[in-house]
Design a protein around this motif. Structure first.
Motif, PDB file in Angstrom:
ATOM      1  N   GLU A  12      30.009 -20.059 -15.964  1.00 24.68           N
ATOM      2  CA  GLU A  12      28.712 -19.470 -16.277  1.00 24.68           C
ATOM      3  C   GLU A  12      28.082 -20.028 -17.556  1.00 24.68           C
ATOM      4  OE1 GLU A  12      29.000 -15.237 -16.108  1.00 24.68           O
ATOM      5  OE2 GLU A  12      29.447 -15.216 -13.954  1.00 24.68           O
ATOM      6  N   GLU A  13      28.637 -21.087 -18.112  1.00 26.21           N
ATOM      7  CA  GLU A  13      27.999 -21.767 -19.239  1.00 26.21           C
ATOM      8  C   GLU A  13      27.533 -23.139 -18.800  1.00 26.21           C
ATOM      9  OE1 GLU A  13      29.879 -21.581 -23.058  1.00 26.21           O
ATOM     10  OE2 GLU A  13      30.969 -19.732 -22.553  1.00 26.21           O
ATOM     11  N   ASN A  14      26.593 -23.722 -19.554  1.00 23.32           N
ATOM     12  CA  ASN A  14      26.023 -25.031 -19.204  1.00 23.32           C
ATOM     13  C   ASN A  14      25.497 -25.011 -17.768  1.00 23.32           C
ATOM     14  OD1 ASN A  14      25.318 -27.770 -19.570  1.00 23.32           O
ATOM     15  ND2 ASN A  14      27.295 -28.472 -18.759  1.00 23.32           N
ATOM     16  N   ASN A  15      24.805 -23.907 -17.420  1.00 21.42           N
ATOM     17  CA  ASN A  15      24.284 -23.712 -16.057  1.00 21.42           C
ATOM     18  C   ASN A  15      25.388 -23.801 -15.006  1.00 21.42           C
ATOM     19  OD1 ASN A  15      21.507 -23.409 -16.839  1.00 21.42           O
ATOM     20  ND2 ASN A  15      21.433 -25.625 -17.175  1.00 21.42           N
ATOM     21  N   ASP A  16      26.568 -23.329 -15.391  1.00 29.04           N
ATOM     22  CA  ASP A  16      27.759 -23.338 -14.531  1.00 29.04           C
ATOM     23  C   ASP A  16      28.117 -24.754 -14.070  1.00 29.04           C
ATOM     24  OD1 ASP A  16      29.833 -21.689 -13.582  1.00 29.04           O
ATOM     25  OD2 ASP A  16      29.093 -21.890 -11.530  1.00 29.04           O
TER      26      ASP A  16
ATOM     27  N   LYS B 218      38.050 -21.242 -17.860  1.00 27.90           N
ATOM     28  CA  LYS B 218      37.695 -22.348 -18.744  1.00 27.90           C
ATOM     29  C   LYS B 218      38.745 -23.424 -18.579  1.00 27.90           C
ATOM     30  CE  LYS B 218      35.942 -19.173 -22.326  1.00 27.90           C
ATOM     31  NZ  LYS B 218      36.070 -18.770 -23.757  1.00 27.90           N
TER      32      LYS B 218
ATOM     33  N   LYS C 102      35.010 -26.115 -26.485  1.00 27.74           N
ATOM     34  CA  LYS C 102      33.681 -26.575 -26.906  1.00 27.74           C
ATOM     35  C   LYS C 102      33.715 -28.089 -27.047  1.00 27.74           C
ATOM     36  CE  LYS C 102      32.385 -22.305 -29.294  1.00 27.74           C
ATOM     37  NZ  LYS C 102      31.421 -21.905 -28.258  1.00 27.74           N
TER      38      LYS C 102
END
Length: 285
Positions: free
Chosen positions: A93-97, A74, A277
Motif C-alpha cells: 500500500e505504499e508507492n501506489n502499491d 514488506k 526505505k
C-alpha cells in the motif's frame, strides 16, 4: 510345533514395517502441525533463497538475499543471480502499491512496477508476494482440509538429514490423485487469479495454456487446462529446530519441476523502520 526360519524372519519383518509405519504417522502429524504453527506465528524473516525452476529451455537458476516483514507485508531483495546487485523494495500500500526496482544496469534509473508484473517474475515461477513460507504453508493447510487423515498416508518419513549445517526431517509426499483437468473460466478470471484461488502452479497453467498471458483476463466459459493440486510429488526438509521447510523439491508428471533451498535463515529479527526505505545506507537505490 516347528517353525520354518524363513517364515519366522518374514513375520518379524512384516511386523517391524507395520509397527514403524504406524509410529511414523503421529510423529509426522506433530511435525507438520509444528511447521504450520511456527510459520503462522513468524513475522520477521531474513534468508538467502536459491531457486531452480524448469521451463521450456531447461532449468532457470536464481539466488538472492531477502528481508521479509509478513504483516504489513514488506520486502527487500538483493539479487546475486540472474542480475547481480539488482534490488527490489516493496511495501504494501505504499508507492501506489508498486515495488521500487533498482535494475543495476545503464541508465541506472529506478523504476516502479506492480509486484504482479510479468517482469517481476524474472523468468521464475512465482511473483513477489509469494516469497517466503506462507505459500507452502497454505498448501499444507489446504491438503489437510481436503484429505483429512488420509493425507498422512501419502507421506513417507525418510529420517533425519542435514541442510545448511542443521538437522532436518525429510518427508516425501506422493499425491496419487494428481492430474490435469478441464476448467471452465468464470467472469474476471486470469491464469494468475485461478492459481491463487486454487493454490496451483501458475507456471504450469501458463505451460498448459500458452495462448493466455499470466495476468490477462480470460473470457467467461473459456475451457482451459489446470491441475487439481500443486504438484505430483513433494520432497521437503523440515528444520528439526525451528520447523521451517528449508529445502523443497516439487515434481510434476515429467519429473523435477522446482527446487527451493533456504540458507542463513534468521527468525524473530526485528528490522529497523529504515530498512524498508530506499534511503537506507546499505542500499543502492
Amino acid at each position: 510345533m516347528k517353525f520354518n526360519s524363513r517364515y519366522t524372519i518374514l513375520i518379524i519383518f512384516i511386523f517391524f514395517k507395520v509397527t514403524t509405519h504406524s509410529q511414523d504417522i503421529p510423529f509426522v502429524k506433530n511435525l507438520i502441525n509444528k511447521m504450520i504453527e511456527n510459520i503462522d506465528n513468524q513475522n520477521y524473516l531474513e534468508f538467502v533463497l536459491e531457486r531452480n525452476e524448469r521451463n521450456e529451455k531447461g532449468f532457470k537458476k536464481g539466488r538472492f538475499f531477502a528481508k521479509v516483514n509478513i504483516s504489513p507485508y514488506k520486502i527487500y531483495i538483493k539479487n546475486e543471480i540472474p542480475r547481480k546487485g539488482s534490488e527490489i523494495l516493496y511495501m504494501e500500500e505504499e508507492n501506489n502499491d508498486k515495488a521500487l526496482v533498482n535494475p543495476n544496469f545503464f541508465p541506472y534509473i529506478n523504476v516502479s512496477l506492480s509486484p504482479e508484473n510479468n517482469l517481476m517474475f524474472a523468468g521464475g515461477h512465482h511473483c513477489l508476494k509469494d516469497l517466503g513460507f506462507n505459500f507452502i504453508n497454505d498448501c499444507f493447510k489446504l491438503y489437510l482440509n481436503k484429505y483429512g487423515n488420509d493425507f498422512f498416508n501419502f507421506i513417507e518419513y525418510d529420517g533425519e538429514y542435514e541442510w545448511d549445517n542443521r538437522p532436518c526431517h525429510k518427508l516425501t509426499i506422493n499425491y496419487p490423485d494428481y492430474k490435469k483437468l478441464e476448467y471452465v473460466t468464470k467472469e474476471n478470471e486470469s491464469l494468475y487469479k485461478i492459481s491463487e484461488d486454487k493454490l496451483i502452479n501458475i507456471a504450469k497453467l501458463k505451460e498448459y495454456n500458452p495462448k493466455f498471458e499470466i495476468f490477462e483476463e480470460i473470457d467467461k466459459n473459456e475451457i482451459i487446462t489446470i491441475t487439481n493440486i500443486y504438484s505430483k510429488k513433494t520432497i521437503v526438509f523440515i528444520d528439526a529446530i525451528n520447523f521451517f521447510p528449508v529445502y523443497q523439491m516439487l515434481y510434476d508428471e515429467k519429473g523435477l519441476y522446482e527446487k527451493y533451498s533456504y540458507s542463513n535463515l534468521t527468525l524473530n529479527k526485528k528490522f529497523k523502520a529504515e530498512e524498508f526505505k530506499s534511503e537506507f545506507e546499505e542500499y543502492d537505490f
